[in-house]
Design a protein around this motif. Structure first.
Motif, short mmCIF file in Angstrom:
data_model
loop_
_atom_site.label_atom_id
_atom_site.label_comp_id
_atom_site.label_asym_id
_atom_site.label_seq_id
_atom_site.Cartn_x
_atom_site.Cartn_y
_atom_site.Cartn_z
N ARG A 1 45.05 1.77 -5.17
CA ARG A 1 44.84 3.41 -4.42
C ARG A 1 43.24 4.02 -4.05
N VAL A 2 42.79 4.12 -4.96
CA VAL A 2 41.23 4.43 -4.55
C VAL A 2 40.25 3.50 -3.41
N LEU A 3 40.40 2.50 -3.84
CA LEU A 3 39.88 1.44 -3.12
C LEU A 3 40.47 1.05 -1.95
N ALA A 4 42.02 1.35 -1.47
CA ALA A 4 41.85 1.34 -0.30
C ALA A 4 41.30 2.43 0.46
N ALA A 5 41.71 4.01 -0.15
CA ALA A 5 40.87 5.15 -0.02
C ALA A 5 40.12 5.03 0.66
N ALA A 6 38.67 4.50 0.07
CA ALA A 6 37.39 3.97 0.28
C ALA A 6 37.24 3.12 1.48
N ILE A 7 38.74 2.03 1.39
CA ILE A 7 37.99 1.07 2.90
C ILE A 7 38.77 2.52 3.64
N LEU A 8 39.99 2.87 3.76
CA LEU A 8 40.02 3.84 5.16
C LEU A 8 38.72 4.61 5.54
N PHE A 9 38.46 5.86 4.60
CA PHE A 9 37.13 6.33 5.22
C PHE A 9 36.12 5.50 5.87
N ALA A 10 35.84 4.63 5.30
CA ALA A 10 34.16 3.12 5.89
C ALA A 10 35.08 3.11 7.24
N LEU A 11 36.42 2.88 7.25
CA LEU A 11 36.60 2.40 8.47
C LEU A 11 36.83 3.08 9.54
N ALA A 12 37.06 4.78 8.90
CA ALA A 12 36.53 5.92 10.20
C ALA A 12 35.74 5.86 10.54
N LEU A 13 34.70 5.55 9.25
CA LEU A 13 33.28 6.32 8.82
C LEU A 13 32.93 5.13 10.34
N LEU A 14 32.59 4.22 10.52
CA LEU A 14 32.92 2.46 11.22
C LEU A 14 32.67 2.23 12.82
N TYR A 15 33.85 3.45 12.62
CA TYR A 15 34.97 3.35 14.42
C TYR A 15 34.48 4.78 14.77
N HIS A 16 34.33 5.74 13.87
CA HIS A 16 34.59 7.12 14.79
C HIS A 16 35.37 7.52 15.14
N GLN A 17 36.49 7.48 14.06
CA GLN A 17 38.12 7.24 14.21
C GLN A 17 38.62 8.80 12.86
N THR A 18 39.12 9.93 13.25
CA THR A 18 39.88 10.81 12.45
C THR A 18 40.99 10.04 11.73
N TRP A 19 41.12 9.52 11.97
CA TRP A 19 42.65 8.55 11.42
C TRP A 19 42.73 7.96 10.34
N GLY A 20 41.23 7.24 10.23
CA GLY A 20 40.68 7.57 9.08
C GLY A 20 41.02 8.50 7.88
N LEU A 21 41.33 9.92 8.06
CA LEU A 21 40.98 10.71 7.01
C LEU A 21 43.16 10.98 5.93
N ILE A 22 43.48 9.74 6.49
CA ILE A 22 44.93 9.04 5.80
C ILE A 22 44.52 8.62 4.48
N GLY A 23 43.09 8.51 4.16
CA GLY A 23 42.69 7.72 2.85
C GLY A 23 42.60 8.62 2.12
N VAL A 24 42.93 10.27 2.12
CA VAL A 24 43.10 11.93 1.61
C VAL A 24 44.16 11.15 0.28
#
Length: 68
Positions: A14-37
């Protein structure tokens, strides 16, 4: 009140999945990655409300005390 229902391996995933979602959100400048919370919090706290409702536990069962 609530008992942990997420084991060590599940928490790490779960923590690794969150890290990946946050990284993708930062990389693509998208807010959907905040679901990684969600996986981050559930992984760190060790409690998943959905698991509680469904009766799922990925923690190890406590060992029974050995009788002498």
């Amino acid at each position: 009140m609530f008992k942990r229902n997420i084991g060590g391996g599940d928490a790490v995933v779960r923590v690794l999945a969150a890290a990946i979602l946050f990284a993708l959100a930062l990389l693509y400048h998208q807010t959907w990655g905040l679901i990684g919370v969600v996986p981050l919090v559930t992984g760190v706290v060790g409690l998943c409300p959905l698991y509680s409702v469904l009766g799922i536990r990925t923690t190890m069962a406590p060992k029974a005390a050995a009788h002498a």
